[in-house]
Design a protein around this motif. Sequence first.
Motif, PDB file in Angstrom:
ATOM      1  N   SER A   1      19.714 -70.485  -5.177  1.00 60.46           N
ATOM      2  CA  SER A   1      18.383 -71.051  -5.390  1.00 60.46           C
ATOM      3  C   SER A   1      18.341 -72.517  -4.996  1.00 60.46           C
ATOM      4  O   SER A   1      19.193 -73.297  -5.408  1.00 60.46           O
ATOM      5  N   LEU A   2      17.351 -72.872  -4.223  1.00 59.57           N
ATOM      6  CA  LEU A   2      17.167 -74.264  -3.804  1.00 59.57           C
ATOM      7  C   LEU A   2      15.729 -74.652  -4.097  1.00 59.57           C
ATOM      8  O   LEU A   2      14.836 -73.813  -4.087  1.00 59.57           O
ATOM      9  N   MET A   3      15.488 -75.924  -4.373  1.00 61.20           N
ATOM     10  CA  MET A   3      14.102 -76.364  -4.476  1.00 61.20           C
ATOM     11  C   MET A   3      13.924 -77.720  -3.795  1.00 61.20           C
ATOM     12  O   MET A   3      14.785 -78.593  -3.898  1.00 61.20           O
ATOM     13  N   PHE A   4      12.792 -77.873  -3.126  1.00 60.35           N
ATOM     14  CA  PHE A   4      12.425 -79.113  -2.450  1.00 60.35           C
ATOM     15  C   PHE A   4      11.122 -79.588  -3.071  1.00 60.35           C
ATOM     16  O   PHE A   4      10.147 -78.838  -3.111  1.00 60.35           O
ATOM     17  N   TYR A   5      11.096 -80.823  -3.532  1.00 65.27           N
ATOM     18  CA  TYR A   5       9.983 -81.338  -4.331  1.00 65.27           C
ATOM     19  C   TYR A   5       9.489 -82.664  -3.775  1.00 65.27           C
ATOM     20  O   TYR A   5      10.295 -83.479  -3.308  1.00 65.27           O
ATOM     21  N   GLY A   6       8.190 -82.906  -3.825  1.00 65.68           N
ATOM     22  CA  GLY A   6       7.689 -84.209  -3.407  1.00 65.68           C
ATOM     23  C   GLY A   6       6.183 -84.229  -3.283  1.00 65.68           C
ATOM     24  O   GLY A   6       5.496 -83.280  -3.680  1.00 65.68           O
TER      25      GLY A   6
ATOM     26  N   PRO B   1      12.335 -73.934 -12.302  1.00 70.07           N
ATOM     27  CA  PRO B   1      12.143 -75.289 -11.766  1.00 70.07           C
ATOM     28  C   PRO B   1      10.733 -75.560 -11.258  1.00 70.07           C
ATOM     29  O   PRO B   1      10.250 -76.693 -11.349  1.00 70.07           O
TER      30      PRO B   1
ATOM     31  N   ILE C   1       7.834 -83.821   2.253  1.00 70.41           N
ATOM     32  CA  ILE C   1       9.021 -83.107   1.780  1.00 70.41           C
ATOM     33  C   ILE C   1       9.777 -82.544   2.970  1.00 70.41           C
ATOM     34  O   ILE C   1       9.235 -81.741   3.721  1.00 70.41           O
ATOM     35  N   PRO C   2      11.020 -82.980   3.160  1.00 65.75           N
ATOM     36  CA  PRO C   2      11.778 -82.427   4.284  1.00 65.75           C
ATOM     37  C   PRO C   2      12.087 -80.963   3.982  1.00 65.75           C
ATOM     38  O   PRO C   2      12.883 -80.654   3.110  1.00 65.75           O
TER      39      PRO C   2
END
Lengths: 427, 427
Positions: free
Chosen positions: B293-298, B273, B130-131
């Motif tokens: 709000s930000l989300m990074f997923y992986g 989320p 995940i970047p």
Amino acid sequence: MALLGCGVVGTEVVRLLNERAGDLAARVGAPLELAGIAVRRPDRVREGVDPALLTTDAEALVTRPDVDIVVEVIGGIEPARSLLLAAMKTGKSVITANKALLAEDGATLFAAARECNADLYYEASVAGAIPLLRPLRESLVGDHVQRVLGIVNGTTNYILDQMDTHGAGFNEALEEAQALGYAEADPTADVEGFDAAAKAAILAQLAFHTPVTAADVHREGITEVTAADVAGAKEMDSVVKLLAICERVPDGAGGSRGVSVRVHPAMIPRTHPLASVREAYNAVFVEAESAGSLMFYGAGAGGAPTASAVLGDLVAVARNVRGGTPGPLEVTYAELPALPMGDTTTRYYIQLDVADQAGVLAAVAEEFARNDVSIRAVRQEGVGENAQLVVVTHRAPDAALAATVETLRKLGTVREVASVMRVEGDE
Amino acid sequence: MALLGCGVVGTEVVRLLNERAGDLAARVGAPLELAGIAVRRPDRVREGVDPALLTTDAEALVTRPDVDIVVEVIGGIEPARSLLLAAMKTGKSVITANKALLAEDGATLFAAARECNADLYYEASVAGAIPLLRPLRESLVGDHVQRVLGIVNGTTNYILDQMDTHGAGFNEALEEAQALGYAEADPTADVEGFDAAAKAAILAQLAFHTPVTAADVHREGITEVTAADVAGAKEMDSVVKLLAICERVPDGAGGSRGVSVRVHPAMIPRTHPLASVREAYNAVFVEAESAGSLMFYGAGAGGAPTASAVLGDLVAVARNVRGGTPGPLEVTYAELPALPMGDTTTRYYIQLDVADQAGVLAAVAEEFARNDVSIRAVRQEGVGENAQLVVVTHRAPDAALAATVETLRKLGTVREVASVMRVEGDE
């Protein structure tokens, strides 16, 4: 640095430059100084903006010797393009939030950046504050992106979310979105998919390192999505989203035949991470060979999120300028053709109101077979007047799927094709 | 370049360097050449790895004049730290996936990178492919991060997801995770939260530009999460997740009193989320002042995702080396103290088995008041033997909340404190 444009985003950029001056200077290693702001109407009151910085002569501002970075938040093709090109030609690095320009003529800007050895950063142009371009451009640069599925327009996501949550029709949901300020009085750019198509072009360029313009993007909006479509999706434990889709199309020999770039409504299963993107939020789902599935989620628009993205770029560019070396340039070294929509393989969900008589399924199935479309699942429901047939296909060329639907419309035993929706995200 | 370590990740890095050599060269502007690989057991068979590249003399390899970049995928504190420091001192730039080292002694590495003007990239150390570090380090650099909530351990997320989906108990879910290879034979590092705590320290350093080590992280694992906790969360339309939480604690005067960095199970609403992050996936939710709000997923782990992150760093560093300027260095210019858990304000969900008699609620409420904890909602359920009281508090210092629970345990009318869980993500 110089700022071009001082509307909602520009004013917020100025405010943050003042409020966070100390933080920004610590991160850059030197203070960021705003030399001037080009505006059309200098007499308009802009809270927190020093009127002495305003000028109407944008051409002079972008070539001033004391300016090393130009930030463009005007939007539109001209004069933004000319000003950015003039800035790069006189050795400035540039930051832009201009999706229309990048989608129409990104190639010219990228070429100028290369020639002039200038930075060209544009994180704010797609999905607002969501750090997306930098991960695609830099973090995944050693990987192979296969597919990008994006919810990149907040207005249409809000409308579809309302339709899903409250069973509202399109017009009702649009009116509510307009009342809440999520949709403009003329919602064409959003609901017809133009905004999403511009962003799809930018994403495809980055993901596949190949030139793609907005004209290459197959575009369908959400104005024809009905409450029946949304209800049908619900029965499939799915949800309808307007997706920007960028796919690498394999040539069967380990290479790529081209790219498919398109914007259209599609059903995705509720278990898919994109399905939980509610209201006006944006998210981009990326499938890469090594990294697997990734998703980036956040606010896609608004003054503060867009200004945050601009500031992130500004710190990066200012560091590069201080270091004397531009950041990684756009590498558009692949020349993959954008395939026509008919050639793209997709899957369809088709809901038919049918005559309740023996042999209907056989007749319908024959039409699919005639077009070489393989059926994945079929469900018959109701009796008499309410008899329905729901068909979900396997992947097939979009042209063959569309042709099948056309022949079904003419079939005597089919009273109505009640819903047709492409299916994504569950393979 | 040189590679230190050739296990699962290292072998995959070598494979991708070969398979994508052309792509990588195009993106860097020059081919990436692997000069050597340091391993402990050179006689072990490694598919696709040229045995001629293997050496047991890592010290010699990292200082070889024909090596300009060192990639470390050994893990652990030593010899990884000494090798990375030796590499930087002889002018090499380094890439590491070593979360343990960064969490324990990141400050030493960052200081060496600054002194030696070397790149130190470590995207693979947190949340695999995940970047995440790059967006935090670069895209959000002009913003103010307020809070980071992360699901950063795939094993525990898999176990909690199984408990939520199938009503399994902890031991049952752990055994299944072990059978499927999601959990190791000795699962301590995962289920006791050590792995997540190391990642929390790295995330906090980046988000708040302040030194944080694993020792500063308050850590609670998931071994005491019961089926009753998960069922209780379900009734609250919530889900239990093991969260890595990094919060900036305001001082009431516009500044920061410190940071709270902790790992513990918590209830989050199903509409959040993070709630939709299933199985062994990872995701990091970031709240920033401007970006929102930000989300990074992986995928958070695995050979291929981790190798993808290493390659992304490798391309960036190779470009920097070619350009002669290192990328942006870590800026740890703030010196915010890590606050003790007791000082951190949190919210509690408390489920009590109580005697079904008048006055129980009054007695319970009095204990909350005595500890200065304000109740947000209370629900009484069941009768007789099965009478239950569910209390959700407002924010209060964690020490006051813990003290309240202790006094409730001693209260005559409380038969048992059936479930205690912190609550996050719905303010």
